[in-house]
Design a protein around this motif. Structure first.
Motif: not given
Length: 542
Positions: A246-254, A256-265, A291-294
């Motif tokens: 998973l060391r090269d999966k930074g863009r995919r994690l970004d 997922l992070a955008a999706f999680g932030l959108a859910v929290l907002v 909310a915890g999963v996000a």
């Protein structure tokens, strides 16, 4: 474990959401979910710390862990409570009786259970409750007390199966969410135990307990976020991830992070707590859990070195707020209460600006002078630093008086201050010998209790005849400490100053740097003095 600035940025988002909700909950109806974000982050970090300590040392030092947690949390909390108590005693005496239980429960970290048993719901309107926000700190502190014991048992049994245990902990979080959804009482509920309408209440030990308030404030029902973070820590370790696929999966994690932030907002703008006495069913039926999963999605990206989310969340503004999030959470609510005198009253823009003008300087002072010094050095080191600062002022005043100017001289740096203090009161060795009446006790390998434990007893340069005599003494090896004392030490004080046993110790680079540093400071303090003259001056003074 490396420092993760992205998590501090995530803390900043959480604490700002909570502060906006407490000021005017119509602006951000679900801002209270910031507390759930805190729970998930706490469970993740504490579990990582415990696993890292187990790998480094082979065991978990429970006493040191609890001591670090207490140094991190208790001093700032007790200072805040002291300030609130002084304000109540001086300016709001009518609230003494009604806040007494809040202070006791706050000191013992059981504020959440106290509020449950006395009926202080999170959304209730009370006359003056400056410590209501301590319920979440109580939940976290109770977790810090119990979870290390659980981790000791887990790490002892499941040595190579931590990912499996992590999945089980996430399953525990799912089970807690199911229980909360099952116990939750929908629709209108009673606000007090009356004879006519008691829906949504339990009677425990003669006390009326509101079920929905208990689910919101209780340690067991709110442990779901903590278990999510703890389980995820066993699955997602920042250093181990960078060694795997998973060391090269930074863009995919970004993404997922955008999706999680959108859910929290989205949740923070739509997920209200209660409306006219009716608690939000979506919140208790999965809202906390999702909310915890996000939050987990944001943590995964923030802790990955190849993702941009960690750098974005770790920007200077969010980093400043995040590192001071504990102080902001502690002080903002009492300031709000002092301004409006009652909970759940919407604050105006002017009142919010005034609250920030008061809260931010207090938070910064707490972070700089209470939290950081005690967390890094402990209470004893902090008090020692305060004593050294007093010495600096005294030495500056004494230097000004000695110069005959009547003014305080500029304060010297600490190594130069040590020289000036020795000229005023004698060296450390002389003061020690005066205490012990000149009796030598060879407890240290150099000479005894009156010599500095970090360096050889004779740490000054010898020049001329003294150096030659010392070299002869080293060649002969007659063990005569009096010979050294006669040429280089304090001859009349009965203090022999033997050289180190090994030549390598004298030539150590650290000792060489110290000698050069002392020379530099001597020149800055008023001209170079030869080492034998300095020793002679100390002996004459002592």
């Amino acid at each position: 474990m490396p420092y993760l600035p992205g998590l501090d940025g995530l803390r900043a988002i959480a604490v700002v959401a909570v502060m906006i909700y407490h000021a005017h909950h119509d602006w951000l109806p679900g801002g209270f979910l910031g507390v759930e974000v805190f729970f998930v982050i706490s469970g993740y970090l504490i579990t990582l710390l415990l696993m890292g300590e187990k790998e480094r040392s082979g065991h978990i030092d429970l006493r040191q862990f609890w001591a670090r947690r207490f140094r991190r949390l208790l001093p700032a909390l007790y200072v805040m409570m002291t300030l609130v108590a002084v304000y109540i005693a001086a300016f709001y005496a009518v609230a003494r009786e009604q806040t007494r239980g809040d202070f006791v429960s706050g000191v013992l970290y059981v504020s959440n259970w106290y509020q449950i048993f006395v009926g202080q719901g999170y959304g209730a309107s009370e006359a003056f409750v400056p410590l209501r926000h301590l319920w979440s700190l109580a939940v976290e502190e109770q977790f810090y007390l119990v979870w290390p014991l659980v981790m000791v048992a887990i790490l002892r049994r499941a040595r190579g199966g931590l990912p499996k245990v992590g999945l089980q902990l996430i399953g525990v979080s799912v089970f807690i969410a199911i229980v909360v959804a099952w116990v939750y009482v929908p629709g209108p509920v009673a606000t007090s135990c009356g004879a006519e309408f008691t829906r949504g209440t339990w009677t425990v030990f003669g006390r009326c307990i509101a079920v929905n308030d208990m689910l919101y404030l209780g340690s067991f029902s709110r442990a779901g976020g903590l278990m999510l973070g703890a389980g995820f820590a066993m699955l997602w370790r920042p250093l181990a991830i960078m060694r795997g696929p998973l060391r090269d999966k930074g863009r995919r994690l970004d993404l997922l992070a955008a999706f999680g932030l959108a859910v929290l907002v989205y949740f923070m703008f739509t997920m209200y707590l209660q409306d006219r006495g009716v608690y939000n069913p979506w919140l208790y039926r999965g809202g906390f859990f999702f909310a915890g999963v996000a939050t987990l999605l944001l943590i995964a990206a923030a802790t990955h070195q190849g993702a941009a989310a960690g750098r974005l969340l770790g920007n200077k503004v969010l980093l400043w707020v995040g590192t001071r999030s504990y102080g902001l959470y502690l002080y903002h609510w009492p300031v709000y209460q002092i301004i409006r005198k009652q909970a759940n009253i919407q604050m105006s823009v002017g009142q919010i600006v005034l609250a920030m003008v008061i809260t931010l300087p207090i938070t910064e002072a707490s972070y700089r002078f209470i939290e950081t010094p005690i967390r890094k050095g402990g209470l004893r080191a902090t008090l020692g630093s305060m004593r050294r600062d007093v010495w600096r002022v005294v030495a500056g005043a004494a230097g000004g008086a000695a110069a005959g100017t009547g003014h305080v001289q500029p304060v010297l740096r600490r190594p130069a201050l040590r020289r000036q203090r020795q000229l005023l009161t004698g060296s450390r060795r002389q003061r020690c010998h005066r205490r012990h009446n000149g009796q030598r006790q060879h407890r240290h390998r150099w000479s005894g209790p009156c010599h500095h434990p970090r360096r050889p007893a004779d740490h000054h340069h010898h020049r001329g005849e003294g150096a030659a005599a010392v070299r002869r003494h080293r060649r002969v090896g007659d063990g005569g400490g009096a010979a050294v004392a006669g040429v280089g030490g304090c001859a009349g004080a009965g203090e022999g100053r033997p050289w180190p046993r090994r030549r390598e110790e004298r030539r150590h680079p650290v000792a060489r740097r110290r000698r050069h540093r002392r020379r530099h400071l001597d020149r800055r303090a008023g001209g170079y003095q030869r080492s034998d003259e300095r020793r002679r001056a100390r002996c004459d003074h002592g």
